[in-house]
Design a protein around this motif. Structure first.
Motif, PDB file in Angstrom:
ATOM      1  N   PHE A 105      88.415  43.986  35.422  1.00  0.00           N
ATOM      2  CA  PHE A 105      88.291  42.733  34.668  1.00  0.00           C
ATOM      3  C   PHE A 105      87.403  41.790  35.467  1.00  0.00           C
ATOM      4  CE2 PHE A 105      92.190  42.655  37.177  1.00  0.00           C
ATOM      5  CZ  PHE A 105      92.056  41.481  37.906  1.00  0.00           C
ATOM      6  N   ASP A 106      86.899  40.770  34.800  1.00  0.00           N
ATOM      7  CA  ASP A 106      86.011  39.792  35.423  1.00  0.00           C
ATOM      8  C   ASP A 106      86.865  38.665  36.015  1.00  0.00           C
ATOM      9  OD1 ASP A 106      84.038  38.029  36.193  1.00  0.00           O
ATOM     10  OD2 ASP A 106      82.810  38.367  34.410  1.00  0.00           O
ATOM     11  N   VAL A 107      86.783  38.492  37.314  1.00  0.00           N
ATOM     12  CA  VAL A 107      87.660  37.553  38.018  1.00  0.00           C
ATOM     13  C   VAL A 107      87.333  36.093  37.706  1.00  0.00           C
ATOM     14  CG1 VAL A 107      88.398  36.724  40.293  1.00  0.00           C
ATOM     15  CG2 VAL A 107      88.083  39.172  39.894  1.00  0.00           C
ATOM     16  N   ILE A 108      86.046  35.744  37.639  1.00  0.00           N
ATOM     17  CA  ILE A 108      85.663  34.329  37.536  1.00  0.00           C
ATOM     18  C   ILE A 108      86.191  33.647  36.275  1.00  0.00           C
ATOM     19  CG2 ILE A 108      83.714  32.725  37.345  1.00  0.00           C
ATOM     20  CD1 ILE A 108      82.200  34.507  39.280  1.00  0.00           C
ATOM     21  N   PRO A 109      85.912  34.172  35.066  1.00  0.00           N
ATOM     22  CA  PRO A 109      86.463  33.502  33.875  1.00  0.00           C
ATOM     23  C   PRO A 109      87.984  33.505  33.855  1.00  0.00           C
ATOM     24  CG  PRO A 109      85.455  35.591  33.273  1.00  0.00           C
ATOM     25  CD  PRO A 109      85.064  35.316  34.691  1.00  0.00           C
ATOM     26  N   PHE A 110      88.588  34.541  34.438  1.00  0.00           N
ATOM     27  CA  PHE A 110      90.058  34.602  34.494  1.00  0.00           C
ATOM     28  C   PHE A 110      90.621  33.464  35.346  1.00  0.00           C
ATOM     29  CE2 PHE A 110      93.665  35.957  37.150  1.00  0.00           C
ATOM     30  CZ  PHE A 110      94.645  36.001  36.175  1.00  0.00           C
ATOM     31  N   VAL A 111      90.133  33.319  36.569  1.00  0.00           N
ATOM     32  CA  VAL A 111      90.645  32.289  37.481  1.00  0.00           C
ATOM     33  C   VAL A 111      90.376  30.892  36.931  1.00  0.00           C
ATOM     34  CG1 VAL A 111      90.385  31.260  39.771  1.00  0.00           C
ATOM     35  CG2 VAL A 111      90.461  33.750  39.527  1.00  0.00           C
ATOM     36  N   VAL A 112      89.153  30.658  36.458  1.00  0.00           N
ATOM     37  CA  VAL A 112      88.795  29.344  35.916  1.00  0.00           C
ATOM     38  C   VAL A 112      89.641  29.027  34.686  1.00  0.00           C
ATOM     39  CG1 VAL A 112      86.953  27.971  34.869  1.00  0.00           C
ATOM     40  CG2 VAL A 112      86.451  29.416  36.838  1.00  0.00           C
ATOM     41  N   GLY A 113      89.783  30.012  33.806  1.00  0.00           N
ATOM     42  CA  GLY A 113      90.558  29.815  32.576  1.00  0.00           C
ATOM     43  C   GLY A 113      92.018  29.529  32.846  1.00  0.00           C
ATOM     44  N   ILE A 114      92.629  30.264  33.770  1.00  0.00           N
ATOM     45  CA  ILE A 114      94.043  30.071  34.090  1.00  0.00           C
ATOM     46  C   ILE A 114      94.271  28.711  34.733  1.00  0.00           C
ATOM     47  CG2 ILE A 114      95.938  30.822  35.592  1.00  0.00           C
ATOM     48  CD1 ILE A 114      95.655  32.530  33.122  1.00  0.00           C
ATOM     49  N   LEU A 115      93.453  28.371  35.720  1.00  0.00           N
ATOM     50  CA  LEU A 115      93.647  27.112  36.437  1.00  0.00           C
ATOM     51  C   LEU A 115      93.459  25.903  35.526  1.00  0.00           C
ATOM     52  CD1 LEU A 115      91.952  27.799  39.893  1.00  0.00           C
ATOM     53  CD2 LEU A 115      94.390  27.644  39.388  1.00  0.00           C
ATOM     54  N   LEU A 116      92.378  25.889  34.748  1.00  0.00           N
ATOM     55  CA  LEU A 116      92.118  24.740  33.879  1.00  0.00           C
ATOM     56  C   LEU A 116      93.139  24.656  32.743  1.00  0.00           C
ATOM     57  CD1 LEU A 116      88.201  24.670  33.662  1.00  0.00           C
ATOM     58  CD2 LEU A 116      89.719  23.205  35.013  1.00  0.00           C
ATOM     59  N   SER A 117      93.513  25.799  32.187  1.00  0.00           N
ATOM     60  CA  SER A 117      94.529  25.797  31.126  1.00  0.00           C
ATOM     61  C   SER A 117      95.865  25.308  31.668  1.00  0.00           C
ATOM     62  CB  SER A 117      94.692  27.204  30.534  1.00  0.00           C
ATOM     63  OG  SER A 117      93.511  27.620  29.879  1.00  0.00           O
TER      64      SER A 117
ATOM     65  N   VAL B   1      76.369  30.040  28.110  1.00  0.00           N
ATOM     66  CA  VAL B   1      76.559  28.804  27.349  1.00  0.00           C
ATOM     67  C   VAL B   1      78.011  28.669  26.931  1.00  0.00           C
ATOM     68  CG1 VAL B   1      75.946  27.543  25.255  1.00  0.00           C
ATOM     69  CG2 VAL B   1      74.175  28.762  26.532  1.00  0.00           C
ATOM     70  N   GLU B   2      78.616  29.755  26.478  1.00  0.00           N
ATOM     71  CA  GLU B   2      80.018  29.733  26.067  1.00  0.00           C
ATOM     72  C   GLU B   2      80.931  29.429  27.251  1.00  0.00           C
ATOM     73  OE1 GLU B   2      80.227  32.860  22.344  1.00  0.00           O
ATOM     74  OE2 GLU B   2      80.278  33.654  24.382  1.00  0.00           O
ATOM     75  N   PHE B   3      80.596  29.998  28.403  1.00  0.00           N
ATOM     76  CA  PHE B   3      81.400  29.774  29.605  1.00  0.00           C
ATOM     77  C   PHE B   3      81.418  28.285  29.972  1.00  0.00           C
ATOM     78  CE2 PHE B   3      81.666  29.197  34.214  1.00  0.00           C
ATOM     79  CZ  PHE B   3      82.856  29.855  34.502  1.00  0.00           C
ATOM     80  N   PHE B   4      80.246  27.689  30.059  1.00  0.00           N
ATOM     81  CA  PHE B   4      80.169  26.282  30.475  1.00  0.00           C
ATOM     82  C   PHE B   4      80.701  25.335  29.400  1.00  0.00           C
ATOM     83  CE2 PHE B   4      77.108  27.899  33.641  1.00  0.00           C
ATOM     84  CZ  PHE B   4      77.677  27.319  34.772  1.00  0.00           C
ATOM     85  N   LEU B   5      80.558  25.713  28.126  1.00  0.00           N
ATOM     86  CA  LEU B   5      81.128  24.894  27.058  1.00  0.00           C
ATOM     87  C   LEU B   5      82.647  24.897  27.135  1.00  0.00           C
ATOM     88  CD1 LEU B   5      80.754  23.155  24.544  1.00  0.00           C
ATOM     89  CD2 LEU B   5      80.735  25.263  23.172  1.00  0.00           C
ATOM     90  N   ALA B   6      83.220  26.076  27.368  1.00  0.00           N
ATOM     91  CA  ALA B   6      84.678  26.188  27.498  1.00  0.00           C
ATOM     92  C   ALA B   6      85.178  25.382  28.692  1.00  0.00           C
ATOM     93  CB  ALA B   6      85.080  27.657  27.648  1.00  0.00           C
ATOM     94  N   VAL B   7      84.471  25.475  29.814  1.00  0.00           N
ATOM     95  CA  VAL B   7      84.852  24.722  31.012  1.00  0.00           C
ATOM     96  C   VAL B   7      84.754  23.218  30.748  1.00  0.00           C
ATOM     97  CG1 VAL B   7      84.193  24.167  33.394  1.00  0.00           C
ATOM     98  CG2 VAL B   7      84.241  26.554  32.630  1.00  0.00           C
ATOM     99  N   PHE B   8      83.691  22.809  30.062  1.00  0.00           N
ATOM    100  CA  PHE B   8      83.490  21.388  29.746  1.00  0.00           C
ATOM    101  C   PHE B   8      84.630  20.854  28.877  1.00  0.00           C
ATOM    102  CE2 PHE B   8      81.899  18.280  26.617  1.00  0.00           C
ATOM    103  CZ  PHE B   8      81.591  17.228  27.473  1.00  0.00           C
ATOM    104  N   ILE B   9      85.009  21.621  27.848  1.00  0.00           N
ATOM    105  CA  ILE B   9      86.084  21.184  26.949  1.00  0.00           C
ATOM    106  C   ILE B   9      87.406  21.069  27.698  1.00  0.00           C
ATOM    107  CG2 ILE B   9      87.501  21.884  24.977  1.00  0.00           C
ATOM    108  CD1 ILE B   9      84.916  23.071  23.752  1.00  0.00           C
ATOM    109  N   LEU B  10      87.706  22.044  28.536  1.00  0.00           N
ATOM    110  CA  LEU B  10      88.948  21.998  29.304  1.00  0.00           C
ATOM    111  C   LEU B  10      88.956  20.839  30.299  1.00  0.00           C
ATOM    112  CD1 LEU B  10      89.532  25.811  29.912  1.00  0.00           C
ATOM    113  CD2 LEU B  10      91.108  24.265  28.738  1.00  0.00           C
ATOM    114  N   LEU B  11      87.825  20.592  30.950  1.00  0.00           N
ATOM    115  CA  LEU B  11      87.738  19.470  31.886  1.00  0.00           C
ATOM    116  C   LEU B  11      87.882  18.138  31.163  1.00  0.00           C
ATOM    117  CD1 LEU B  11      84.859  20.604  34.301  1.00  0.00           C
ATOM    118  CD2 LEU B  11      87.289  20.310  34.866  1.00  0.00           C
ATOM    119  N   LEU B  12      87.277  18.051  29.974  1.00  0.00           N
ATOM    120  CA  LEU B  12      87.368  16.829  29.178  1.00  0.00           C
ATOM    121  C   LEU B  12      88.822  16.530  28.823  1.00  0.00           C
ATOM    122  CD1 LEU B  12      85.237  14.833  28.019  1.00  0.00           C
ATOM    123  CD2 LEU B  12      85.406  16.084  25.858  1.00  0.00           C
TER     124      LEU B  12
END
Length: 234
Positions: free
Chosen positions: A116-128, A198-209
């Motif tokens: 599995f891809d570690v980066i989207p997993f870690v970022v997604g879990i932490l921000l969520s 683009v999807e990655f950074f958009l998702a991160v932006f929405i979660l940070l917002l």
């Protein structure tokens, strides 16, 4: 920063002493056992839902339980007599629950999937985890008992969990794309399949917002519902 780290460690000890870690361990074992019986064709999708529910539902419920437990023990009456600020208090709660969510979700993933891809997993879990912990805290400060929290929190959390139906193609809407749960699920999907930059950074932006907005809201409400009742204007 040092004060936040020390308070985070203190929160983690408090959570361990009151059995929250055992609850996470129990749920992790249940999730892994369940996923072992899921057919290979559906394993990725089901894993996404299960792993996403860890920081969202469990994080929100546990922070509610923690806040109500601390309120009942009169922790806040003495805590804010110290130089500790509300912002530091909130950050420690968010950090302590985000860490355990990451460990729990990581354990589930490692036991079920080999790649599995570690980066989207870690970022997604932490921000969520940050977002849903703050949502749970906002709900907890408004109620006085665990029963009240258990009655109100599922109704609110279910609204945020609606984008899950999009994973199965049952229903989709452009409204979903602005919910933190949609962004979190998108990052979870990126754990198993290639995600556009683009999807990655958009998702991160929405979660940070959402995280920043909820943090400011939680900070205000903690003053209003907790400190005001304790006669403190910190």
């Amino acid at each position: 920063m040092k004060r936040i780290l020390l308070l985070t460690v203190s929160d983690m000890r408090f959570q361990f002493q009151h059995g929250f870690y055992y609850a996470y361990l129990f749920m992790t074992i249940i999730y892994v056992g369940m996923l072992k019986y899921v057919p290979a064709d559906y394993l990725d999708v089901v894993t996404i839902v299960v792993v996403f529910s860890d920081p969202s539902f469990l994080g929100a419920f546990f922070v509610g339980g923690i806040v109500l437990l601390e309120k009942s023990q009169g922790v806040y009456d003495a805590l804010f007599v110290t130089p500790l600020s509300v912002g530091e208090f909130l950050m420690s709660k968010v950090l302590s629950l985000s860490i355990i969510s990451l460990v729990s979700s990581g354990a589930i993933l490692l036991m079920v999937h080999s790649t599995f891809d570690v980066i989207p997993f870690v970022v997604g879990i932490l921000l969520s985890s940050i977002v849903f912990t703050l949502i749970g805290l906002l709900l907890a400060v408004r109620v006085n008992t665990v029963n009240q929290f258990l009655l109100t929190s599922p109704l609110v959390l279910m609204v945020f969990f609606v984008p899950v139906v999009g994973l199965f193609g049952w229903w989709d809407s452009c409204f979903f794309k602005w919910l933190p749960s949609y962004a979190g699920l998108l990052l979870m999907e990126g754990t198993f399949q290639e995600l556009k930059i683009v999807e990655f950074f958009l998702a991160v932006f929405i979660l940070l917002l959402w995280a920043v907005g909820l943090y400011l809201w939680a900070k205000r409400d903690f003053h209003k519902y907790i400190l005001a009742t304790a006669g403190d204007e910190k």
